[in-house]
Design an enzyme around this catalytic site. Sequence first.
Site, PDB file in Angstrom:
ATOM      1  N   LYS A 213       0.848  -1.187   0.000  1.00 23.06           N
ATOM      2  CA  LYS A 213       0.000   0.000   0.000  1.00 23.06           C
ATOM      3  C   LYS A 213       0.885   1.239   0.000  1.00 23.06           C
ATOM      4  O   LYS A 213       1.981   1.226   0.567  1.00 23.06           O
ATOM      5  CB  LYS A 213      -0.903   0.022   1.252  1.00 23.06           C
ATOM      6  CG  LYS A 213      -1.854   1.218   1.327  1.00 23.06           C
ATOM      7  CD  LYS A 213      -2.621   1.228   2.644  1.00 23.06           C
ATOM      8  CE  LYS A 213      -3.585   2.410   2.711  1.00 23.06           C
ATOM      9  NZ  LYS A 213      -4.233   2.542   4.036  1.00 23.06           N
ATOM     10  N   HIS A 232      -7.203   1.381  14.934  1.00 24.49           N
ATOM     11  CA  HIS A 232      -7.467   0.022  14.501  1.00 24.49           C
ATOM     12  C   HIS A 232      -6.273  -0.863  14.809  1.00 24.49           C
ATOM     13  O   HIS A 232      -5.186  -0.384  15.115  1.00 24.49           O
ATOM     14  CB  HIS A 232      -7.763  -0.028  12.995  1.00 24.49           C
ATOM     15  CG  HIS A 232      -6.570   0.276  12.138  1.00 24.49           C
ATOM     16  ND1 HIS A 232      -6.079   1.552  11.968  1.00 24.49           N
ATOM     17  CD2 HIS A 232      -5.751  -0.545  11.421  1.00 24.49           C
ATOM     18  CE1 HIS A 232      -5.018   1.509  11.168  1.00 24.49           C
ATOM     19  NE2 HIS A 232      -4.793   0.252  10.824  1.00 24.49           N
ATOM     20  N   ASP A 234      -4.298  -4.165  12.736  1.00 25.09           N
ATOM     21  CA  ASP A 234      -4.245  -4.745  11.396  1.00 25.09           C
ATOM     22  C   ASP A 234      -4.699  -6.202  11.440  1.00 25.09           C
ATOM     23  O   ASP A 234      -4.340  -6.952  12.340  1.00 25.09           O
ATOM     24  CB  ASP A 234      -2.824  -4.669  10.834  1.00 25.09           C
ATOM     25  CG  ASP A 234      -2.404  -3.246  10.494  1.00 25.09           C
ATOM     26  OD1 ASP A 234      -3.291  -2.369  10.413  1.00 25.09           O
ATOM     27  OD2 ASP A 234      -1.197  -3.002  10.305  1.00 25.09           O
ATOM     28  N   HIS A 288      -3.372   1.346  16.599  1.00 24.67           N
ATOM     29  CA  HIS A 288      -2.683   2.551  16.153  1.00 24.67           C
ATOM     30  C   HIS A 288      -3.617   3.428  15.327  1.00 24.67           C
ATOM     31  O   HIS A 288      -4.705   3.005  14.907  1.00 24.67           O
ATOM     32  CB  HIS A 288      -1.422   2.196  15.354  1.00 24.67           C
ATOM     33  CG  HIS A 288      -1.674   1.307  14.172  1.00 24.67           C
ATOM     34  ND1 HIS A 288      -1.927  -0.047  14.297  1.00 24.67           N
ATOM     35  CD2 HIS A 288      -1.702   1.559  12.834  1.00 24.67           C
ATOM     36  CE1 HIS A 288      -2.105  -0.586  13.109  1.00 24.67           C
ATOM     37  NE2 HIS A 288      -1.975   0.371  12.197  1.00 24.67           N
TER      38      HIS A 288
END
Length: 346
Positions: A213, A232, A234, A288
Amino acid sequence: MAGVYESVLALSNSGTVPPDFVRSAQDQPGPNAFRGDSAPPEAPLPVIDMSRPECGALMADAATEWGLFQVVNHGVPAAAVSELQRVGRNFFALPREEKEQHRTGSGSSVYPATGSIEGYGIGITGPRGSSRDLEGKKNWEDYLFHYVAPPTVVNHDIWPKNPAGYREANEEYCRHMQRLTRELFGHLSLGLGLEKDAMSEAFGGDQLVLLQKISYYPPCPQPEVTLGIAPHTDMCAVTVLLPNDVEGLQIFKDGRWHDVKHVPEALIIFMGDQIEILSNGRYKAAKHRVTVNKEKTRMSWPTFVEPPGELVVGPHQQLAAADSPAKYKPKKYKDYQFCKSNLLPQ
């Protein structure tokens, strides 16, 4: 009703943040978020030198306490890093019409009906991060996603042809990510008392999936009311993040947000949900978020390392015993993704 925007970059000079980017009062970072006079001193996040023999033990400690650490002397050549960043910057400098040719087919939230998450997009929660935003708020972020490994999942038709060298830069960087991931998994396996190859094998071995990304966070006229990415963890096993020198990443620990300081030439390693599951909770997935800047553009290049969708991941059998029962249900990774993306129980 949420607005439709050509890009976050196009909003940078607007003077205000549109309502569907404005977080609720309790979620706004504010000018001094979690940093009152009574706040404890900033704890230094671990920075681990991979050339030292004790690096594996330090990684295990950091994965247990923080779920995140930075690594230096990681063996990824500066030339490969520089070239990846060059082609990424040049892609986001292209005219809007050219970037739009790579627009995601859905233009909506995570995991569209087509199952494809690759391409260029704006302002949504990334598919390898948290479940969708409960408030329907957009992130102050333009992005580009595509798979880089294994070859069976790579579709080069989605990759930009411009700028020149884009494919070569990403393929070269991917090779270094595959090597680094094996090293990380080896150290983290030993830290759990497992065989060195246990974690790599449990996550798919040579079939490990790498999703690249580029996150692009342009200057924001009101950075105190919005976020580049909402809080969130991961979904994947581990995330290896290459940042530019503009800070903004924060990790949540002990009831407050901690800044992740920029360390030249370092890569930032996040524990994801699958490592927390495999370790039966000994390693912690890092919660994070990303704040944005009023004057500067932040960019980052996260590589999400995840199991193949059909692979079942659960607590390792050596870590789930009578005295430490399994805390998580074994589940195919694709089913885990679907449940988290759609706010369903795991």
